[in-house]
Design a protein around this motif. Structure first.
Motif, mmCIF file in Angstrom:
data_model
loop_
_atom_site.group_PDB
_atom_site.id
_atom_site.type_symbol
_atom_site.label_atom_id
_atom_site.label_comp_id
_atom_site.label_asym_id
_atom_site.label_seq_id
_atom_site.Cartn_x
_atom_site.Cartn_y
_atom_site.Cartn_z
ATOM 1 N N ILE A 40 27.652 -24.904 10.269
ATOM 2 C CA ILE A 40 28.765 -25.821 10.521
ATOM 3 C C ILE A 40 30.017 -25.263 9.875
ATOM 4 N N GLY A 41 31.083 -25.139 10.632
ATOM 5 C CA GLY A 41 32.375 -24.747 10.070
ATOM 6 C C GLY A 41 33.352 -25.900 10.170
ATOM 7 N N VAL A 42 34.092 -26.156 9.095
ATOM 8 C CA VAL A 42 35.071 -27.243 9.069
ATOM 9 C C VAL A 42 36.415 -26.698 8.583
ATOM 10 N N GLY A 43 37.472 -26.998 9.314
ATOM 11 C CA GLY A 43 38.827 -26.652 8.891
ATOM 12 C C GLY A 43 39.706 -27.890 8.933
ATOM 13 N N TYR A 71 38.685 -24.990 4.111
ATOM 14 C CA TYR A 71 37.917 -24.147 5.010
ATOM 15 C C TYR A 71 36.524 -23.963 4.421
ATOM 16 N N ALA A 72 35.530 -24.541 5.056
ATOM 17 C CA ALA A 72 34.181 -24.491 4.504
ATOM 18 C C ALA A 72 33.149 -24.408 5.624
ATOM 19 N N GLY A 113 42.333 -31.285 12.159
ATOM 20 C CA GLY A 113 41.259 -30.354 11.832
ATOM 21 C C GLY A 113 40.318 -30.147 12.988
ATOM 22 N N GLY A 114 39.377 -29.241 12.778
ATOM 23 C CA GLY A 114 38.418 -28.934 13.825
ATOM 24 C C GLY A 114 37.062 -28.570 13.256
ATOM 25 N N ILE A 115 36.078 -28.545 14.138
ATOM 26 C CA ILE A 115 34.684 -28.299 13.772
ATOM 27 C C ILE A 115 34.141 -27.183 14.663
ATOM 28 N N LEU A 116 33.396 -26.272 14.060
ATOM 29 C CA LEU A 116 32.727 -25.220 14.826
ATOM 30 C C LEU A 116 31.264 -25.181 14.404
ATOM 31 N N CYS A 117 30.362 -25.534 15.331
ATOM 32 C CA CYS A 117 28.925 -25.491 15.053
ATOM 33 C C CYS A 117 28.306 -24.358 15.865
#
Length: 212
Positions: free
Chosen positions: A109-112, A50-51, A96-100
């Motif tokens: 940018i969020g990455v899980g 989680y970053a 996983g998924g991405i949240l920008c």
């Protein structure tokens, strides 16, 4: 600067509050209130990656992030796909998924990614169940390397690279009671779909490969 935190609500929320310098990064061991697109919850128990990172704004930011993640995983995994615009798919299931998120002069940018954690939702998977172990620091370093490289490409090159892995191309998709065949991804990042005899561009719809 890279911050490593044991537990916080959301890496995106923390970074937006405490740091806004380009390339600042926070890596969390777990999140109490991880977020996905459209306000969805992202389960974030220990064992996952989680970053979040502060980035310059870019129209194709989710695509750059998705390609970068694929490049990290490719040497270790087969049967990887991207699902427009922000999902990482492994062997047909969500890995996983991405949240920008846009914050005016910059983006976060969020990455899980599910590494060893066991995601509770149907249709999800993790790497450890396939015998793949991944160190978080190695993942982060490799991601940052590929992100810088992919960011330097032209919009056309980014879309071409994303399309190589997108699982929606040439398939029938469903959204908001409608359906159509995905033809391509436009240079602005929209999904080009043939529906009812005409081509339309989808921008932020929740698109599914199966009718819900």
């Amino acid at each position: 600067m890279i911050h490593i935190v044991d537990n916080l609500t959301s890496t995106n929320a923390w970074l937006s509050k405490y740091n806004s310098e380009i390339d600042d990064v926070v890596l969390a061991i777990e999140q109490a209130q991880g977020r996905g697109r459209r306000g969805n919850t992202w389960e974030s128990q220990k064992g996952g990656f989680y970053a979040s990172m502060v980035s310059s704004k870019h129209e194709l930011l989710p695509f750059i992030v998705g390609i970068s993640i694929i490049k990290v995983l490719e040497p270790h995994c087969r049967d990887l796909n991207l699902k427009w615009p922000n999902d990482i798919i492994f062997k047909g299931k969500k890995l996983g998924g991405i949240l920008c998120e846009d914050f005016g002069t910059y983006s976060i940018i969020g990455v899980g990614i599910n590494l060893e954690n066991k995601p509770p939702l149907e249709g999800t998977t993790n790497l450890s169940s396939h015998g793949i172990d991944f160190d978080k620091s190695v993942f982060l370093a490799s991601f940052l390397f590929h992100f810088d490289r992919i960011s330097s490409l032209s919009s056309k090159e980014i879309i071409e690279e994303f399309t190589k892995f997108d699982c929606l191309i040439d398939n029938e998709v469903f959204w908001d009671g409608n359906s159509g065949i995905v033809k391509s991804i436009d240079l602005d990042g929209s999904l080009v779909v043939q529906s009812k005899g005409q081509k339309i561009n989808l921008y932020s719809e929740e698109v599914h490969l199966e009718r819900h």
